[in-house]
Scaffold this motif. Structure first.
Motif, PDB file in Angstrom:
ATOM      1  N   SER A  41       0.812  -1.105   0.035  1.00  0.00           N
ATOM      2  CA  SER A  41      -0.204  -0.032  -0.192  1.00  0.00           C
ATOM      3  C   SER A  41       0.704   1.320  -0.015  1.00  0.00           C
ATOM      4  O   SER A  41       2.037   1.223   0.508  1.00  0.00           O
ATOM      5  N   PRO A  45      -0.216   6.192  -6.197  1.00  0.00           N
ATOM      6  CA  PRO A  45       0.091   5.064  -7.077  1.00  0.00           C
ATOM      7  C   PRO A  45       1.591   5.172  -7.640  1.00  0.00           C
ATOM      8  O   PRO A  45       2.198   3.937  -7.870  1.00  0.00           O
ATOM      9  N   GLU A  80      -3.031 -10.568  -7.224  1.00  0.00           N
ATOM     10  CA  GLU A  80      -3.663  -9.270  -7.298  1.00  0.00           C
ATOM     11  C   GLU A  80      -3.170  -9.036  -8.955  1.00  0.00           C
ATOM     12  O   GLU A  80      -3.924  -8.228  -9.539  1.00  0.00           O
ATOM     13  N   GLN A  84      -9.458 -10.499 -10.537  1.00  0.00           N
ATOM     14  CA  GLN A  84     -10.537 -11.207 -10.011  1.00  0.00           C
ATOM     15  C   GLN A  84     -10.772 -12.324 -10.884  1.00  0.00           C
ATOM     16  O   GLN A  84     -10.837 -12.343 -12.085  1.00  0.00           O
ATOM     17  N   PHE A 100      -6.824  -4.998 -11.193  1.00  0.00           N
ATOM     18  CA  PHE A 100      -7.987  -3.735 -10.964  1.00  0.00           C
ATOM     19  C   PHE A 100      -7.401  -2.904  -9.814  1.00  0.00           C
ATOM     20  O   PHE A 100      -8.365  -1.890  -9.770  1.00  0.00           O
ATOM     21  N   THR A 101      -6.304  -2.859  -9.426  1.00  0.00           N
ATOM     22  CA  THR A 101      -6.023  -2.024  -8.273  1.00  0.00           C
ATOM     23  C   THR A 101      -4.543  -1.512  -8.661  1.00  0.00           C
ATOM     24  O   THR A 101      -3.912  -2.032  -9.421  1.00  0.00           O
ATOM     25  N   HIS A 102      -4.062  -0.454  -8.080  1.00  0.00           N
ATOM     26  CA  HIS A 102      -2.750   0.335  -8.483  1.00  0.00           C
ATOM     27  C   HIS A 102      -1.982  -0.693  -8.054  1.00  0.00           C
ATOM     28  O   HIS A 102      -0.733  -1.073  -8.656  1.00  0.00           O
ATOM     29  N   TYR A 103      -2.120  -1.546  -6.860  1.00  0.00           N
ATOM     30  CA  TYR A 103      -1.017  -2.506  -6.295  1.00  0.00           C
ATOM     31  C   TYR A 103      -0.957  -3.539  -7.314  1.00  0.00           C
ATOM     32  O   TYR A 103       0.351  -4.039  -7.808  1.00  0.00           O
ATOM     33  N   ARG A 105      -1.432  -3.730 -10.727  1.00  0.00           N
ATOM     34  CA  ARG A 105      -0.874  -3.096 -11.805  1.00  0.00           C
ATOM     35  C   ARG A 105       0.394  -3.009 -11.573  1.00  0.00           C
ATOM     36  O   ARG A 105       1.351  -3.477 -12.496  1.00  0.00           O
TER      37      ARG A 105
END
Length: 167
Positions: A41, A45, A80, A84, A100-103, A105
C-alpha cells in the motif's frame, strides 16, 4: 528488522532497489536471489510503481549484469496481478491478466520486467547474446501472513472489533 535471522548462516548484503550498481555488486557470487521486497500500500500510485515495478526491473537488470551472478531469481508477485476471478469461471494461467488495483498493476509490471529479463516475453524478438541465461520463477501468493505480518493482523483485529472496512 533482521532479528529473526540471528544465528542463521546468512551473509548480509545491503542495497536499495533504486541503485542498480549496488544491487549488481550485492548479487556477485550469489546463486539464487529471492526478490520479496515490495509495497502492498502507498498514498500515491506512483510510489507503488516505483517500488514494485521499477524496483523489480532494477533487480533483474542487476541479476543479468552481476559477475558470477545468480542463475535463478524468484520473484514474489501477487495474485492481484492476475485480477479477479469471474463468478462463472475460476481464473486460470491462460487468462489475460486484469489487475484492478494500483497495487495489482504495479506487481504485474514487475512480472513483465521478469519476463523481459528471461527473454520470454512475447514482445522480445530475440535474446541478447551477451546476456547469460537467467531462470526466472514468478510466484503469485494470494495472501501473505504470519507472525510478523501487520496488514492481515489489522484485518483480523478489525473483524474481532466487528468493524469491516472495504479492502
Amino acid at each position: 528488522n533482521l532479528d529473526n535471522l540471528a544465528g542463521a548462516d546468512v551473509e548480509f548484503r545491503y542495497c536499495g532497489l533504486r541503485d542498480v550498481d549496488a544491487l549488481t555488486g550485492a548479487m556477485e557470487g550469489v546463486d539464487i536471489v529471492y526478490h520479496v521486497a515490495g509495497l502492498t500500500s502507498a498514498f500515491k500510485p506512483q510510489t507503488l510503481h516505483d517500488v514494485n515495478a521499477q524496483g523489480t526491473a532494477n533487480v533483474f537488470a542487476a541479476a543479468t549484469r552481476a559477475k558470477d551472478g545468480p542463475s535463478r531469481v524468484v520473484y514474489v508477485s501477487s495474485l492481484e496481478a492476475a485480477g479477479q476471478s469471474h463468478p462463472e469461471m475460476a481464473r486460470s494461467e491462460h487468462h489475460a491478466p486484469e489487475p484492478f488495483t494500483h497495487y495489482g498493476r504495479s506487481k504485474l509490471a514487475g512480472e513483465m520486467a521478469a519476463w523481459e529479463a528471461a527473454s520470454l516475453h512475447p514482445l522480445v524478438k530475440e535474446k541478447n547474446s551477451k546476456q547469460r541465461d537467467l531462470e526466472i520463477v514468478i510466484v503469485r501468493p494470494p495472501l501473505v501472513y504470519g507472525p510478523r505480518d501487520q496488514d492481515v493482523l489489522q484485518m483480523i483485529q478489525s473483524a474481532n472489533w466487528r468493524i469491516v472496512a472495504p479492502p
